[in-house]
Design a protein around this motif. Structure first.
Motif, PDB file in Angstrom:
ATOM      1  N   THR A  92       8.527  60.402  52.396  1.00 18.32           N
ATOM      2  CA  THR A  92       9.867  60.849  52.055  1.00 18.32           C
ATOM      3  C   THR A  92      10.211  60.365  50.648  1.00 18.32           C
ATOM      4  O   THR A  92       9.472  59.582  50.045  1.00 18.32           O
ATOM      5  N   LEU A  93      11.346  60.811  50.134  1.00 15.04           N
ATOM      6  CA  LEU A  93      11.742  60.374  48.797  1.00 15.04           C
ATOM      7  C   LEU A  93      12.135  58.907  48.767  1.00 15.04           C
ATOM      8  O   LEU A  93      11.993  58.248  47.739  1.00 15.04           O
ATOM      9  N   ASP A  94      12.643  58.397  49.860  1.00 13.32           N
ATOM     10  CA  ASP A  94      13.029  56.992  49.933  1.00 13.32           C
ATOM     11  C   ASP A  94      12.310  56.347  51.114  1.00 13.32           C
ATOM     12  O   ASP A  94      12.881  56.159  52.190  1.00 13.32           O
ATOM     13  N   PRO A  95      11.011  56.024  50.950  1.00 14.70           N
ATOM     14  CA  PRO A  95      10.238  55.524  52.092  1.00 14.70           C
ATOM     15  C   PRO A  95      10.666  54.111  52.483  1.00 14.70           C
ATOM     16  O   PRO A  95      11.020  53.284  51.646  1.00 14.70           O
ATOM     17  N   THR A  96      10.630  53.861  53.764  1.00 13.17           N
ATOM     18  CA  THR A  96      10.895  52.521  54.286  1.00 13.17           C
ATOM     19  C   THR A  96       9.595  51.713  54.234  1.00 13.17           C
ATOM     20  O   THR A  96       8.515  52.283  54.079  1.00 13.17           O
ATOM     21  N   PRO A  97       9.687  50.390  54.363  1.00 20.62           N
ATOM     22  CA  PRO A  97       8.438  49.597  54.348  1.00 20.62           C
ATOM     23  C   PRO A  97       7.468  50.008  55.450  1.00 20.62           C
ATOM     24  O   PRO A  97       6.259  49.976  55.258  1.00 20.62           O
ATOM     25  N   GLY A  98       7.992  50.410  56.600  1.00 21.70           N
ATOM     26  CA  GLY A  98       7.107  50.853  57.684  1.00 21.70           C
ATOM     27  C   GLY A  98       6.351  52.116  57.328  1.00 21.70           C
ATOM     28  O   GLY A  98       5.199  52.293  57.704  1.00 21.70           O
ATOM     29  N   GLU A  99       6.983  53.030  56.592  1.00 21.51           N
ATOM     30  CA  GLU A  99       6.295  54.247  56.149  1.00 21.51           C
ATOM     31  C   GLU A  99       5.299  53.946  55.043  1.00 21.51           C
ATOM     32  O   GLU A  99       4.243  54.549  54.970  1.00 21.51           O
ATOM     33  N   LEU A 100       5.657  53.026  54.159  1.00 21.43           N
ATOM     34  CA  LEU A 100       4.761  52.691  53.049  1.00 21.43           C
ATOM     35  C   LEU A 100       3.447  52.099  53.530  1.00 21.43           C
ATOM     36  O   LEU A 100       2.386  52.447  53.036  1.00 21.43           O
ATOM     37  N   TYR A 101       3.545  51.172  54.489  1.00 18.87           N
ATOM     38  CA  TYR A 101       2.353  50.469  54.941  1.00 18.87           C
ATOM     39  C   TYR A 101       1.774  51.041  56.227  1.00 18.87           C
ATOM     40  O   TYR A 101       0.744  50.585  56.704  1.00 18.87           O
ATOM     41  N   ASP A 108      11.855  48.175  62.488  1.00 20.21           N
ATOM     42  CA  ASP A 108      12.692  47.732  63.604  1.00 20.21           C
ATOM     43  C   ASP A 108      13.600  46.585  63.158  1.00 20.21           C
ATOM     44  O   ASP A 108      13.269  45.813  62.242  1.00 20.21           O
ATOM     45  N   ASP A 109      14.737  46.468  63.827  1.00 22.16           N
ATOM     46  CA  ASP A 109      15.624  45.338  63.559  1.00 22.16           C
ATOM     47  C   ASP A 109      14.963  44.058  64.036  1.00 22.16           C
ATOM     48  O   ASP A 109      14.239  44.035  65.035  1.00 22.16           O
ATOM     49  N   LEU A 110      15.257  42.973  63.344  1.00 22.71           N
ATOM     50  CA  LEU A 110      14.693  41.688  63.732  1.00 22.71           C
ATOM     51  C   LEU A 110      15.346  41.224  65.030  1.00 22.71           C
ATOM     52  O   LEU A 110      16.560  41.371  65.202  1.00 22.71           O
ATOM     53  N   PRO A 111      14.580  40.668  65.943  1.00 21.69           N
ATOM     54  CA  PRO A 111      15.179  40.178  67.190  1.00 21.69           C
ATOM     55  C   PRO A 111      16.008  38.924  66.930  1.00 21.69           C
ATOM     56  O   PRO A 111      15.781  38.199  65.960  1.00 21.69           O
ATOM     57  N   ARG A 112      16.961  38.706  67.798  1.00 20.53           N
ATOM     58  CA  ARG A 112      17.792  37.509  67.660  1.00 20.53           C
ATOM     59  C   ARG A 112      16.956  36.274  67.937  1.00 20.53           C
ATOM     60  O   ARG A 112      16.052  36.292  68.758  1.00 20.53           O
ATOM     61  N   HIS A 113      17.275  35.201  67.263  1.00 23.41           N
ATOM     62  CA  HIS A 113      16.563  33.949  67.473  1.00 23.41           C
ATOM     63  C   HIS A 113      17.052  33.341  68.778  1.00 23.41           C
ATOM     64  O   HIS A 113      18.228  32.985  68.910  1.00 23.41           O
TER      65      HIS A 113
END
Length: 126
Positions: A92-101, A108-113
């Protein structure tokens, strides 16, 4: 049971020229190895149909054919796998880190500690 493999952070392939070059190299190698197999098969059949003692020499083209098939399988498997791995990924024009790698878990959102929220008890060594 083997441990699950961790994903390797490597940028997804996007080079169309490299993919086409590797694909054409694999196609040409397939044609060359196919031609060699056809020639050796023809030589083996012609040698085996001779009505003299020379027909026992048909084993020589047969052994060469077996070697060519084995070596051709190994070479073609490597070439086609390399071509398949280089298939470009359309981003896409604005790739997310998951798409890049190529690792969707990065988006995904980070889970709560759990230790800071009080969901679990404090370890006993404290």
């Amino acid at each position: 049971m083997p441990a699950p493999r961790t994903p390797v952070m490597r940028p997804a392939p996007t080079d169309f020229a490299r993919y086409r070059r590797l694909r054409w190299r694999a196609r040409w190698a397939t044609l060359v190895i196919g031609f060699v197999v056809v020639v050796l098969t023809r030589a083996m059949v012609l040698q085996a149909t001779v009505d003299s003692d020379a027909s026992r020499w048909a084993v020589l083209p047969f052994l060469l054919l077996c070697g060519a098939l084995g070596a051709g399988f190994m070479v073609l498997r490597a070439l086609w796998r390399r071509s398949y791995a280089a298939r470009p990924v359309v981003q896409t024009l604005d790739p997310t880190p998951g798409e890049l790698y190529g690792i969707p878990m990065l988006d995904d959102d980070l889970p709560r500690h759990r230790g800071f929220t009080g969901e679990t008890d404090v370890p006993t060594r404290w």
